[in-house]
Design a protein around this motif. Structure first.
Motif, PDB file in Angstrom:
ATOM      1  N   MET A 194       3.368   2.476   9.842  1.00 16.16           N
ATOM      2  CA  MET A 194       3.153   2.350   8.377  1.00 16.16           C
ATOM      3  C   MET A 194       4.233   1.528   7.527  1.00 16.16           C
ATOM      4  O   MET A 194       3.745   0.900   6.639  1.00 16.16           O
ATOM      5  CB  MET A 194       3.394   3.909   7.756  1.00 16.16           C
ATOM      6  N   ALA A 195       5.550   1.651   7.950  1.00 19.01           N
ATOM      7  CA  ALA A 195       6.339   0.852   7.338  1.00 19.01           C
ATOM      8  C   ALA A 195       6.137  -0.794   7.377  1.00 19.01           C
ATOM      9  O   ALA A 195       6.397  -1.552   6.658  1.00 19.01           O
ATOM     10  CB  ALA A 195       7.923   0.941   7.899  1.00 19.01           C
ATOM     11  N   ALA A 229       3.392  -1.965   8.078  1.00 20.00           N
ATOM     12  CA  ALA A 229       2.150  -2.226   7.443  1.00 20.00           C
ATOM     13  C   ALA A 229       2.444  -2.538   5.816  1.00 20.00           C
ATOM     14  O   ALA A 229       1.782  -3.456   5.351  1.00 20.00           O
ATOM     15  CB  ALA A 229       0.941  -1.096   7.577  1.00 20.00           C
ATOM     16  N   GLU A 230       3.220  -1.663   5.345  1.00 22.81           N
ATOM     17  CA  GLU A 230       3.633  -1.860   4.065  1.00 22.81           C
ATOM     18  C   GLU A 230       4.309  -3.201   3.769  1.00 22.81           C
ATOM     19  O   GLU A 230       4.282  -3.876   2.712  1.00 22.81           O
ATOM     20  CB  GLU A 230       4.620  -0.832   3.643  1.00 22.81           C
ATOM     21  N   ALA A 231       4.779  -3.624   4.820  1.00 27.29           N
ATOM     22  CA  ALA A 231       5.635  -4.969   4.637  1.00 27.29           C
ATOM     23  C   ALA A 231       4.609  -6.042   4.925  1.00 27.29           C
ATOM     24  O   ALA A 231       5.014  -7.377   4.932  1.00 27.29           O
ATOM     25  CB  ALA A 231       6.731  -5.226   5.816  1.00 27.29           C
ATOM     26  N   ILE A 284      -3.143   4.505   7.401  1.00 23.89           N
ATOM     27  CA  ILE A 284      -2.460   3.373   7.447  1.00 23.89           C
ATOM     28  C   ILE A 284      -3.041   2.282   6.571  1.00 23.89           C
ATOM     29  O   ILE A 284      -2.713   1.814   5.602  1.00 23.89           O
ATOM     30  CB  ILE A 284      -1.775   2.786   8.565  1.00 23.89           C
ATOM     31  N   SER A 316      -3.759   3.292   2.852  1.00 28.21           N
ATOM     32  CA  SER A 316      -2.487   3.264   2.066  1.00 28.21           C
ATOM     33  C   SER A 316      -1.974   2.006   1.742  1.00 28.21           C
ATOM     34  O   SER A 316      -1.345   1.714   0.736  1.00 28.21           O
ATOM     35  CB  SER A 316      -1.261   4.277   3.058  1.00 28.21           C
ATOM     36  N   THR A 317      -2.025   0.941   2.904  1.00 27.87           N
ATOM     37  CA  THR A 317      -1.453  -0.320   2.661  1.00 27.87           C
ATOM     38  C   THR A 317      -2.296  -1.511   2.439  1.00 27.87           C
ATOM     39  O   THR A 317      -1.956  -2.641   2.270  1.00 27.87           O
ATOM     40  CB  THR A 317      -0.499  -0.517   3.982  1.00 27.87           C
ATOM     41  N   ALA A 368      10.074   8.701   7.744  1.00 28.66           N
ATOM     42  CA  ALA A 368       9.710   7.421   7.039  1.00 28.66           C
ATOM     43  C   ALA A 368      11.069   6.628   6.839  1.00 28.66           C
ATOM     44  O   ALA A 368      11.362   5.396   6.614  1.00 28.66           O
ATOM     45  CB  ALA A 368       9.402   7.856   5.272  1.00 28.66           C
TER      46      ALA A 368
END
Length: 259
Positions: free
Chosen positions: A25-26, A28-30, A51, A54-55, A226
């Motif tokens: 997730m982190a 993907a957020e990046a 995922i 959300s991203t 997280a």
């Protein structure tokens, strides 16, 4: 902070839940494209969908046991030019030292040492040739402070840590780094199974066992996955090119040493 890895490709092993999912997730957020993996295909599909929704990241699923060479081959085929590899795998169950068998040891070494090494050996040459690579191994705080009953896990993960130490130094000039993260007690299925064992042994309520366990940590809580994912994403970032061969403990201060 812009981590400088938008558009990079990442393989995150054992990422359908827990710490692996948090790392996926982190990343993907990046802005990374993600390949996720897990043994339960339904759970993996739910994670990939979550995922992606959300991203907005492109997420591909490779279902299967990492200890099966066919699963590792499928992972590599799905992302042959991976820029980021997050090595993660299930750990051996709690078992008293006297009850540990040779088969237990061999299985633990396969899962927590040989399997991640195989993935590193497959992907590192391409990373070095392209002059960018980030390898993050999820090990355990028990590598630094062994825990009775987790002897196989501690030994195998310590072996992985030592095995990759020279490769970390050999390839940092290629802008490829290799680090490990050593988690303490995080709020995942693994801690829940440990709490259930306490409940069975002591005959107390699950809520009581949870409160007592959290209180033993200086932070007076369990870690949030997280938080772990955020550390993983930083180590995988363009900003972390001068960090290699390090074993970073994230445990709320539970380990009492100064170094």
């Amino acid at each position: 902070m812009d981590l400088g890895i938008a558009g990079r490709k990442a393989i995150v092993c054992a990422s359908s839940k827990g710490l692996g999912r948090a790392c996926a997730m982190a990343l993907a957020e990046a802005g990374c494209e993600i390949v996720v993996n897990g043994r339960n295909s339904d759970e993996l599909a739910r994670t990939a969908k979550a995922i992606s929704q959300s991203t907005g990241a492109a997420v591909r699923e490779i279902s299967g046991d990492l200890d099966d060479p066919a699963t590792r081959e499928a992972l590599i085929a799905a992302c042959p030019e991976a820029d980021i590899l997050v090595n993660n795998n299930g750990g051996p169950p709690f078992k008293a030292f006297a009850a540990i068998t040779r088969e237990d040891i061999l299985k633990g070494v396969q899962s927590n040492m040989l399997t991640p090494i195989a993935l590193v050996q497959a992907l590192l040459p391409g990373m070095a040739a392209r002059k960018f690579g980030r390898i993050v191994n999820i090990t355990s705080g028990s590598v630094r402070a062994p825990i009775g009953g987790l002897d196989v896990s501690s030994g195998a993960r310590a072996g992985l840590t030592a095995f990759l130490a020279s490769a970390a130094r050999a390839h940092v000039s290629d802008n490829v780094t290799i680090n490990s993260i050593q988690p303490g007690t995080f709020d995942t299925d693994r801690i829940r199974s440990s709490l259930e064992r306490t409940v069975a042994q002591r005959g107390i309520a699950l809520a009581t066992a949870r409160t007592e366990a959290a209180a033993r940590n200086p932070a007076r809580r369990f870690g949030d996955p997280a938080e772990f994912g955020a550390l993983c994403a930083f180590l995988a970032s363009a900003r972390a090119g001068f960090i290699t061969g390090q074993n970073i403990l994230i445990d709320g201060g539970a380990f009492p040493g100064a170094f």
